[in-house]
Scaffold this active site. Sequence first.
Site, PDB file in Angstrom:
ATOM      1  CB  SER A 125      -0.951  -0.027   1.455  1.00 43.48           C
ATOM      2  OG  SER A 125      -1.423   1.395   1.328  1.00 43.48           O
ATOM      3  CE1 TYR A 147      -3.797  -2.373   5.373  1.00 42.91           C
ATOM      4  CE2 TYR A 147      -3.091  -0.042   4.939  1.00 42.91           C
ATOM      5  CZ  TYR A 147      -3.575  -1.151   4.248  1.00 42.91           C
ATOM      6  OH  TYR A 147      -3.835  -1.522   3.005  1.00 42.91           O
TER       7      TYR A 147
HETATM    8  N1  NAP Z   1      -8.828  -0.649  -0.830  1.00 40.96           N
HETATM    9  C1  NAP Z   1      -7.763   0.023  -0.641  1.00 40.96           C
HETATM   10  O1  NAP Z   1      -8.031   1.350  -0.730  1.00 40.96           O
HETATM   11  C2  NAP Z   1      -6.399  -0.541  -0.570  1.00 40.96           C
HETATM   12  C3  NAP Z   1      -5.175   0.516  -0.913  1.00 40.96           C
HETATM   13  C4  NAP Z   1      -3.806  -0.127  -0.574  1.00 40.96           C
HETATM   14  C5  NAP Z   1      -3.854  -1.426  -0.511  1.00 40.96           C
HETATM   15  N2  NAP Z   1      -4.799  -2.103  -0.059  1.00 40.96           N
HETATM   16  C6  NAP Z   1      -4.778  -3.769   0.121  1.00 40.96           C
HETATM   17  O2  NAP Z   1      -5.318  -4.429  -1.097  1.00 40.96           O
HETATM   18  C7  NAP Z   1      -5.505  -5.636  -0.653  1.00 40.96           C
HETATM   19  C8  NAP Z   1      -6.773  -6.155  -0.844  1.00 40.96           C
HETATM   20  O3  NAP Z   1      -7.833  -5.018  -0.268  1.00 40.96           O
HETATM   21  P1  NAP Z   1      -9.190  -4.795  -0.562  1.00 40.96           P
HETATM   22  O4  NAP Z   1      -9.355  -3.302  -0.677  1.00 40.96           O
HETATM   23  O5  NAP Z   1      -9.692  -5.552  -2.038  1.00 40.96           O
HETATM   24  O6  NAP Z   1      -9.963  -5.556   0.466  1.00 40.96           O
HETATM   25  P2  NAP Z   1     -11.468  -6.408   0.591  1.00 40.96           P
HETATM   26  O7  NAP Z   1     -12.225  -5.982  -0.454  1.00 40.96           O
HETATM   27  O8  NAP Z   1     -11.645  -6.501   2.110  1.00 40.96           O
HETATM   28  O9  NAP Z   1     -11.058  -7.761   0.309  1.00 40.96           O
HETATM   29  C9  NAP Z   1     -10.029  -8.545   0.900  1.00 40.96           C
HETATM   30  C10 NAP Z   1      -9.900 -10.048   0.606  1.00 40.96           C
HETATM   31  O10 NAP Z   1      -9.239 -10.711   1.432  1.00 40.96           O
HETATM   32  C11 NAP Z   1      -9.665 -11.834   2.158  1.00 40.96           C
HETATM   33  N3  NAP Z   1      -9.282 -12.098   3.312  1.00 40.96           N
HETATM   34  C12 NAP Z   1      -9.105 -11.180   4.298  1.00 40.96           C
HETATM   35  N4  NAP Z   1      -8.514 -11.752   5.585  1.00 40.96           N
HETATM   36  C13 NAP Z   1      -8.013 -12.833   4.884  1.00 40.96           C
HETATM   37  C14 NAP Z   1      -7.313 -14.014   5.785  1.00 40.96           C
HETATM   38  N5  NAP Z   1      -7.020 -13.854   7.008  1.00 40.96           N
HETATM   39  N6  NAP Z   1      -7.270 -15.054   5.006  1.00 40.96           N
HETATM   40  C15 NAP Z   1      -7.705 -15.251   3.702  1.00 40.96           C
HETATM   41  N7  NAP Z   1      -8.253 -14.247   3.068  1.00 40.96           N
HETATM   42  C16 NAP Z   1      -8.561 -13.081   3.752  1.00 40.96           C
HETATM   43  C17 NAP Z   1     -11.185 -11.525   1.964  1.00 40.96           C
HETATM   44  O11 NAP Z   1     -12.254 -12.557   2.205  1.00 40.96           O
HETATM   45  P3  NAP Z   1     -12.605 -13.271   3.638  1.00 40.96           P
HETATM   46  O12 NAP Z   1     -12.946 -12.027   4.405  1.00 40.96           O
HETATM   47  O13 NAP Z   1     -13.797 -14.037   3.124  1.00 40.96           O
HETATM   48  O14 NAP Z   1     -11.301 -13.900   4.035  1.00 40.96           O
HETATM   49  C18 NAP Z   1     -11.285 -10.694   0.773  1.00 40.96           C
HETATM   50  O15 NAP Z   1     -11.617 -11.582  -0.355  1.00 40.96           O
HETATM   51  C19 NAP Z   1      -5.196  -5.893   0.964  1.00 40.96           C
HETATM   52  O16 NAP Z   1      -4.101  -6.370   1.085  1.00 40.96           O
HETATM   53  C20 NAP Z   1      -5.170  -4.265   1.348  1.00 40.96           C
HETATM   54  O17 NAP Z   1      -4.563  -3.934   2.509  1.00 40.96           O
HETATM   55  C21 NAP Z   1      -6.217  -2.098  -0.450  1.00 40.96           C
END
Ligand code: NAP
Length: 250
Positions: free
Chosen positions: A133, A146
Amino acid sequence: MKAVFITGGTTGIGMELAKLYLLRGWKVGLCGRDPIKFQESFLTDREHVSFYPVDVSDRTALKAAIADFSRVIGLDLLIANAGIGYKFKTKVPDFDWSYKMVHVNLLGVMYAFEAALDVMIPSGKGQLVAISSIAGYNGLPGVSAYSATKAAVLKYCESLHLDLRKFNIAVTTICPGFVETPLTATNTHSMPFLVPAPRAALLIARAIEKKKMVYAFPFFFASIVRFLSILPRTWYRAFMGLRAVNYSKE
Ligand SMILES: NC(=O)c1ccc[n+]([C@@H]2O[C@H](COP(=O)([O-])OP(=O)(O)OC[C@H]3O[C@@H](n4cnc5c(N)ncnc54)[C@H](OP(=O)(O)O)[C@@H]3O)[C@@H](O)[C@H]2O)c1
């Protein structure tokens, strides 16, 4: 047919990446803790998707899932995407949640890479990707664990990028800004330069294809964050004191 395994591929960025690779004709393996999310997100397209109901902080289970997918389908690309953020931003850290974040956001990446390398090193090819991130460039207020886990992933991959070249394995770190997903849906603060998740997936897939070492986006927001990271820390402290940018004041 090429094969990709994506951790946390049932919603948000991971789901959009999975759908993009499916459209491009790849076989896709996914994991997530909640099978319902998988069923809701993949109503069609299931023929080329294998789902594993696995928590990435369970090293043995994740290793078994990735080994199974590699044996049955293959493994050209591993995307360690699963991650968790904060429900609340507080000045005093929620330590239980912080430790959970280390297990998922940092160890989850290492466990996934470990399992993938068991396959990629003997076969002499492959690509590892971690979703870090832009929060990893600076210690941001209100999100200490984080920022720490994402910074650790960034540097971990930087080292691996150098180490694994001799095995013909590329390592790419992706540093998104704000992306519109369930993770950010509960944020009450402003999210400048918010990127829709399908657009984020396109940009990420392009960077993966180019085998970039690090890719941070969107460009303007990422440039500001990178600039802040090279400032003397006293200047950074002064900047973060501005009410408009310090989310921890909420
Ligand atoms: N959205 C943003 O603005 C943003 C910005 C920078 C970085 N990121 C990074 O991008 C990645 C994806 O984020 P997102 O925004 O797409 O989040 P999201 O929509 O909440 O999706 C997270 C995914 O990870 C799974 N997950 C969470 N905890 C888990 C665990 N312990 N074991 C296995 N699966 C798990 C969730 O499914 P389950 O809950 O069913 O397990 C879901 O499929 C993350 O690493 C986040 O830190 C996001």
